[in-house]
Design an enzyme around this catalytic site. Sequence first.
Site: not given
Ligand code: NAD
Length: 435
Positions: A274
């Site tokens: 992030c």
């Molecule tokens: N990790 C954090 O602390 C955090 C905090 C706030 C916001 N975010 C935001 O949230 C979003 C997700 O982040 P995250 O950390 O959970 O990512 P992540 O990589 O942990 O998880 C994403 C998941 O999405 C799946 N995926 C990818 N393409 C896909 C599709 N087309 N259909 C279905 N599944 C699919 C992947 O296989 C993966 O399991 C990002 O935009 C991130 O910036 C993350």
Amino acid sequence: MSRSVAGSATAATTGQPRVGVVGLGYVGLPLSLAMHAAGYEVVGVDIDETTVATLSQGHSTISDVADAAVADAVDDGIDFRSDYSALADVDAVSICVPTPLGKSDTPDLSYVIDAVERLASVVPEGCTVILESTVYPGATREIIGDILTDNGMRIGEDIYVAFSPERIDPGNKDYEPTAIPKVLGGVTDACGDHAAAVYEPVFEEVVRVDAATEAELVKLLENTFRAVNIGLINELAQVAHELDVNIWTVIDAAATKPFGFMPFYPGPGLGGHCIPIDPFFLSWKAGQQGIDTPFIELADSVNRGMPGHVVGRVVEGLNTRGTALSNAEILVLGVAYKPDVSDTRESAAIDIIDQLADWEATVHYHDPHVPELDVLETTYESVPLTAERLAAADCVLLVTDHTAFDIAEIVEEASFLFDTRNATSEYDDDTVVRL
Ligand SMILES: NC(=O)c1ccc[n+]([C@@H]2O[C@H](COP(=O)([O-])OP(=O)(O)OC[C@H]3O[C@@H](n4cnc5c(N)ncnc54)[C@H](O)[C@@H]3O)[C@@H](O)[C@H]2O)c1
């Protein structure tokens, strides 16, 4: 959530609204469990079949969620799938897929586009689609709105689209995800109403803003605010070092002011999915409007310089002990980007290890949460943390202060400990050097 939002066959059968979560990572898995706990019938969809299989067997895939929480939810009917057809009868769906930066620090929304395109082929009329992934202002309306209206559905009438930024803080045990106020803005007022109805039973507080664009900017403001303030304090840390002043004491003393000051702390560099990334969504969008964002670029440049500063300070400390970095054995403690998580995305430790190895230092690391770490072409394995190893290292470099670390023992055994996190503040020992 009103049952009139959509009348799905499954929901009609069970009497529970049925909701989908797309992307079951750090954001989507806790959200799907929270929706399940709120009483929804939940289907989680991820294109990674290993993730789906692991979750379906009742095992967690992230350190913040216990196996038992997943196993209980699976026993209780939560459904994990790799096939979007499972979303054909949902009342609402939340999208939690990655949004990294692409080349030249431009937003890469390909995962969101892919998810929405797949969703478009199955999504039922009346569904509420909530984007959780961080995006630039306007993206929810431009991207999701465009794709979902391709088949003739009208936003705010046949389908409801909103943005609600995820604000979880992995590793932070002080706030349950559902206790963090949930900001939400719809593409239209009706979209906001429908999305709020979905989230109100899940979160303690839903904070409505007037538009999806506002909600998108809320997320970018929060993380840009952090990145810029951390940049300022990282700059001051370097000044304080030259002045022979303890920056940590200065910050803590300044923080006694009851108004107008908020403490931020220096560190070895930004990390995670992030803070190092999100400000570029804002600067990219600003650039599209012909507006420069020098604060963002300046903070990024200071923050990106921190791994180099840390390596320089290690060299300084080794020199005073008569050791060249190229002959030194460095033991890095903690390679996750923050304490008590296993996530190494964008971790400063990677850059630090790369720079140390470039100088031909012998580098080992220990991290109780990260068994292996790829640094460019080299894969490092976490070594056991023993008193002998601590004592043998020319420098013990504390990059991430996991609570599992026994700081007293580390201080006791290390001949030179460089602490980038002020984890040793209680120890007055001349073998310890703080950032
Ligand atoms: N990790 C954090 O602390 C955090 C905090 C706030 C916001 N975010 C935001 O949230 C979003 C997700 O982040 P995250 O950390 O959970 O990512 P992540 O990589 O942990 O998880 C994403 C998941 O999405 C799946 N995926 C990818 N393409 C896909 C599709 N087309 N259909 C279905 N599944 C699919 C992947 O296989 C993966 O399991 C990002 O935009 C991130 O910036 C993350």
